[in-house]
Scaffold this motif. Structure first.
Motif, PDB file in Angstrom:
ATOM      1  N   GLU A   1      -1.816   7.689  -6.433  1.00 33.58           N
ATOM      2  CA  GLU A   1      -1.723   9.123  -6.177  1.00 33.58           C
ATOM      3  C   GLU A   1      -2.541   9.900  -7.205  1.00 33.58           C
ATOM      4  O   GLU A   1      -3.316  10.794  -6.861  1.00 33.58           O
ATOM      5  N   GLY A   2      -2.368   9.554  -8.477  1.00 34.83           N
ATOM      6  CA  GLY A   2      -3.052  10.286  -9.545  1.00 34.83           C
ATOM      7  C   GLY A   2      -4.521   9.981  -9.659  1.00 34.83           C
ATOM      8  O   GLY A   2      -5.325  10.855 -10.000  1.00 34.83           O
ATOM      9  N   GLY A   3      -4.919   8.728  -9.360  1.00 39.21           N
ATOM     10  CA  GLY A   3      -6.312   8.329  -9.528  1.00 39.21           C
ATOM     11  C   GLY A   3      -7.140   8.361  -8.259  1.00 39.21           C
ATOM     12  O   GLY A   3      -8.348   8.606  -8.300  1.00 39.21           O
ATOM     13  N   MET A   4      -6.491   8.081  -7.118  1.00 35.12           N
ATOM     14  CA  MET A   4      -7.249   7.976  -5.869  1.00 35.12           C
ATOM     15  C   MET A   4      -6.799   8.964  -4.803  1.00 35.12           C
ATOM     16  O   MET A   4      -7.342   8.978  -3.695  1.00 35.12           O
ATOM     17  N   GLY A   5      -5.765   9.754  -5.109  1.00 37.79           N
ATOM     18  CA  GLY A   5      -5.355  10.819  -4.202  1.00 37.79           C
ATOM     19  C   GLY A   5      -4.782  10.360  -2.886  1.00 37.79           C
ATOM     20  O   GLY A   5      -4.857  11.053  -1.884  1.00 37.79           O
ATOM     21  N   ARG A   6      -4.172   9.191  -2.874  1.00 42.61           N
ATOM     22  CA  ARG A   6      -3.548   8.693  -1.630  1.00 42.61           C
ATOM     23  C   ARG A   6      -2.341   7.827  -1.975  1.00 42.61           C
ATOM     24  O   ARG A   6      -2.127   7.428  -3.119  1.00 42.61           O
ATOM     25  N   GLU A   7      -1.543   7.531  -0.947  1.00 44.10           N
ATOM     26  CA  GLU A   7      -0.364   6.701  -1.134  1.00 44.10           C
ATOM     27  C   GLU A   7      -0.774   5.225  -1.115  1.00 44.10           C
ATOM     28  O   GLU A   7      -1.721   4.832  -0.425  1.00 44.10           O
ATOM     29  N   ALA A   8      -0.078   4.394  -1.875  1.00 46.12           N
ATOM     30  CA  ALA A   8      -0.359   2.963  -1.915  1.00 46.12           C
ATOM     31  C   ALA A   8       0.057   2.307  -0.601  1.00 46.12           C
ATOM     32  O   ALA A   8       1.042   2.699   0.026  1.00 46.12           O
ATOM     33  N   THR A   9      -0.696   1.296  -0.167  1.00 47.96           N
ATOM     34  CA  THR A   9      -0.369   0.570   1.067  1.00 47.96           C
ATOM     35  C   THR A   9       0.669  -0.512   0.785  1.00 47.96           C
ATOM     36  O   THR A   9       0.920  -0.878  -0.360  1.00 47.96           O
ATOM     37  N   ASN A  10       1.247  -1.066   1.856  1.00 49.24           N
ATOM     38  CA  ASN A  10       2.214  -2.159   1.711  1.00 49.24           C
ATOM     39  C   ASN A  10       1.589  -3.356   1.014  1.00 49.24           C
ATOM     40  O   ASN A  10       2.210  -4.009   0.171  1.00 49.24           O
ATOM     41  N   GLU A  11       0.333  -3.664   1.377  1.00 46.09           N
ATOM     42  CA  GLU A  11      -0.365  -4.827   0.809  1.00 46.09           C
ATOM     43  C   GLU A  11      -0.607  -4.632  -0.687  1.00 46.09           C
ATOM     44  O   GLU A  11      -0.475  -5.576  -1.472  1.00 46.09           O
ATOM     45  N   GLU A  12      -0.975  -3.412  -1.075  1.00 45.78           N
ATOM     46  CA  GLU A  12      -1.230  -3.133  -2.493  1.00 45.78           C
ATOM     47  C   GLU A  12       0.054  -3.243  -3.314  1.00 45.78           C
ATOM     48  O   GLU A  12       0.065  -3.847  -4.400  1.00 45.78           O
ATOM     49  N   LEU A  13       1.136  -2.688  -2.787  1.00 47.31           N
ATOM     50  CA  LEU A  13       2.411  -2.752  -3.500  1.00 47.31           C
ATOM     51  C   LEU A  13       2.931  -4.179  -3.580  1.00 47.31           C
ATOM     52  O   LEU A  13       3.378  -4.632  -4.641  1.00 47.31           O
ATOM     53  N   SER A  14       2.862  -4.894  -2.454  1.00 50.82           N
ATOM     54  CA  SER A  14       3.352  -6.272  -2.423  1.00 50.82           C
ATOM     55  C   SER A  14       2.555  -7.160  -3.374  1.00 50.82           C
ATOM     56  O   SER A  14       3.128  -7.882  -4.202  1.00 50.82           O
ATOM     57  N   GLY A  15       1.220  -7.107  -3.269  1.00 53.04           N
ATOM     58  CA  GLY A  15       0.365  -7.923  -4.143  1.00 53.04           C
ATOM     59  C   GLY A  15       0.558  -7.583  -5.603  1.00 53.04           C
ATOM     60  O   GLY A  15       0.550  -8.463  -6.468  1.00 53.04           O
ATOM     61  N   GLY A  16       0.759  -6.282  -5.892  1.00 49.93           N
ATOM     62  CA  GLY A  16       0.964  -5.843  -7.271  1.00 49.93           C
ATOM     63  C   GLY A  16       2.251  -6.385  -7.853  1.00 49.93           C
ATOM     64  O   GLY A  16       2.281  -6.844  -9.001  1.00 49.93           O
ATOM     65  N   VAL A  17       3.338  -6.352  -7.078  1.00 48.94           N
ATOM     66  CA  VAL A  17       4.631  -6.841  -7.556  1.00 48.94           C
ATOM     67  C   VAL A  17       4.609  -8.366  -7.693  1.00 48.94           C
ATOM     68  O   VAL A  17       5.164  -8.924  -8.655  1.00 48.94           O
TER      69      VAL A  17
END
Length: 466
Positions: free
Chosen positions: A298-314
């Motif tokens: 949100e702060g860096g790219m101005g959009r909400e994170a996707t399911n894939e981004e959140l899942s891979g990150g966790v």
């Protein structure tokens, strides 16, 4: 023709092609922002286990610090580029988590300290990391529990909890005997003024690297101060001490030029006294990572994170912690300090962040380089941190206000921050509760705020859309 100092537009694109000439300083300021924070939890926990400086295990502590830098660099690269489902391909820097300090301190105390207790902490971290990795794979069906109002509240509480950390660093570190001295405050203020002046008074590369330049100016100022001001003072008990801003060049001199990190430097022990509370903390860490990724997107790219981004990150968060345990290092998670840096500069380029990760790996292989960075005065870091951490608060507010605020969302935010964060910030209120409650909720305002926000989001009836 572009001005030589102008920063490429690719710096603001995650997979943009950025020259190493511009990527290196942008990556280096990320490392400087998290370097001390990456090592501090390890220093605290090894100290609690009786493995600190001056003990028979002092050499082991030095080896663990070296491993901590190497592991942070490797796990960051996995987060940036991903290996299959491991890694969210998000602009996140990974590092040793400070969120586990309270739990690990208790484990060390209950098990009598020593290498055995530290081995039990590593065993719990290994299992807990795998557990968080499994949660990451199941994140898509669980994401309904993490709408913007919940993740925004978590990000907001992360920023609020870090502001006090930044102010403590600004004063020289709250363990410093000259905490809040004029020298420490002036150093922090110098760094802050330089950052603001460059950020808003210049353009291009100079503006985007304002954090790095500010820290370098503070470092140089500390060197000059060391030449003209006394290095020591006497405390109220008449004991002489070295001032916090004084650079310890002996640490650089004594560090070797090259060393190969050792796998499993501590024997791993599996003990339920350590595993049970640590598993709970890994659930909280998963929520915090969702908040960090949501905040940075949100702060860096101005959009909400996707399911894939959140899942891979966790998943990377969890398995990265398991990988860290194999090297005797505490859990590696997303670093909120760097979320603030990305939110402030809007620099999300993967190459820039990767150069910072490579520098961390080099610090793990070249102890002398790591020592040069590690002697940086806390007040120099604090001058940058107070601004970066405040940016995280703003990212949380942006997430919360992404959708129209309703009576329901206002209740979630206000109660989570009021009771949840307030309880964590004033942990003595829990002194009469069972020890396991104090372990989970008393260490940080992030944990109770996240718990209250998730719970209220589940139990409060959804409002009908007009």
């Amino acid at each position: 023709m572009k001005h030589q100092n102008e920063l490429s537009k690719e710096a603001y694109i995650f997979d943009g092609k950025l020259s190493f000439k511009q990527a290196i300083p942008l990556g280096l300021q990320h490392v400087l922002a998290m370097f001390v924070g990456n090592l501090t939890p390890l220093l605290i926990i090894t100290g609690a286990c009786g493995m600190g400086s001056g003990s028979e295990f002092a050499d082991l502590q030095v080896a663990l610090l070296q491993n901590a830098m190497l592991v942070a660099g490797i796990v960051t690269l996995v987060q940036l580029f991903s290996i299959g489902p491991v890694g969210g391909k998000v602009p996140i820097i990974m590092g040793t988590s400070s969120g586990f300090i309270g739990v690990f301190n208790s484990v060390a105390s209950s098990m009598g300290g020593g290498v055995l207790a530290y081995g039990a902490i590593m065993g719990a971290s290994l299992i807990g990391g795998i557990f968080e990795g499994v949660l990451g794979f199941l994140l898509k069906p669980l994401r309904k529990f993490f709408p913007p109002v919940v993740t925004g509240t978590v990000v907001l509480s992360i920023g609020l909890s870090l502001i006090s950390v930044g102010v403590n660093s600004f004063g020289g570190g709250n363990s410093a005997q000259d905490f809040g001295s004029i020298e420490n405050l002036l150093l922090g203020l110098l760094v802050l003024v330089v950052i603001i002046a460059l950020k808003h008074g210049t353009k291009g590369m100079t503006s985007s690297s304002s954090i790095l330049i500010g820290i370098i100016v503070g470092y140089i100022a500390a060197v000059i101060m060391g030449m003209v001001l006394p290095h020591t003072a006497v405390n109220a008990d008449g004991v002489e001490y070295t001032k916090a801003w004084v650079l310890n060049w002996d640490k650089v001199k004594n560090a070797t030029w090259f060393a190969v990190p050792k796998l499993m430097p501590v024997k791993i022990v599996f003990d339920w006294r350590a595993i049970a509370p640590v598993l709970v903390m890994f659930v909280v860490t998963a929520v915090e990572t969702v908040g960090d990724i949501s905040g940075v997107m949100e702060g860096g790219m101005g959009r909400e994170a996707t399911n894939e981004e959140l899942s891979g990150g966790v998943v990377c968060d969890g398995l990265g912690s398991t990988f860290a345990a194999l090297f005797g290092v505490l859990p590696n998670t997303s670093f909120s300090q760097n979320v603030g840096l990305v939110s402030m500069t809007k620099i999300v380029n993967r190459t820039a962040l990767a150069t910072g990760a490579v520098f961390l790996i080099l610090c793990g292989l070249i102890p002398k380089l790591g020592a040069l960075v590690s002697i940086m005065p806390q007040s120099v870091l604090g001058g940058a941190a107070v601004m970066m951490f405040s940016s995280i608060v703003l990212s949380g507010i942006q997430l919360i206000t992404k959708e129209t605020l309703t009576a329901r969302s206002l209740t979630i935010v206000s109660v989570a921050l009021g009771i949840g964060y307030g309880m964590g910030a004033n942990s003595t209120i829990l002194h009469a509760t069972p020890e396991w409650i104090q372990l989970i909720f008393g260490g940080s305002g992030i944990v109770p705020a996240a718990f209250v926000a998730i719970l209220l989001n589940i139990v409060l009836p959804k409002e009908e859309k007009a």
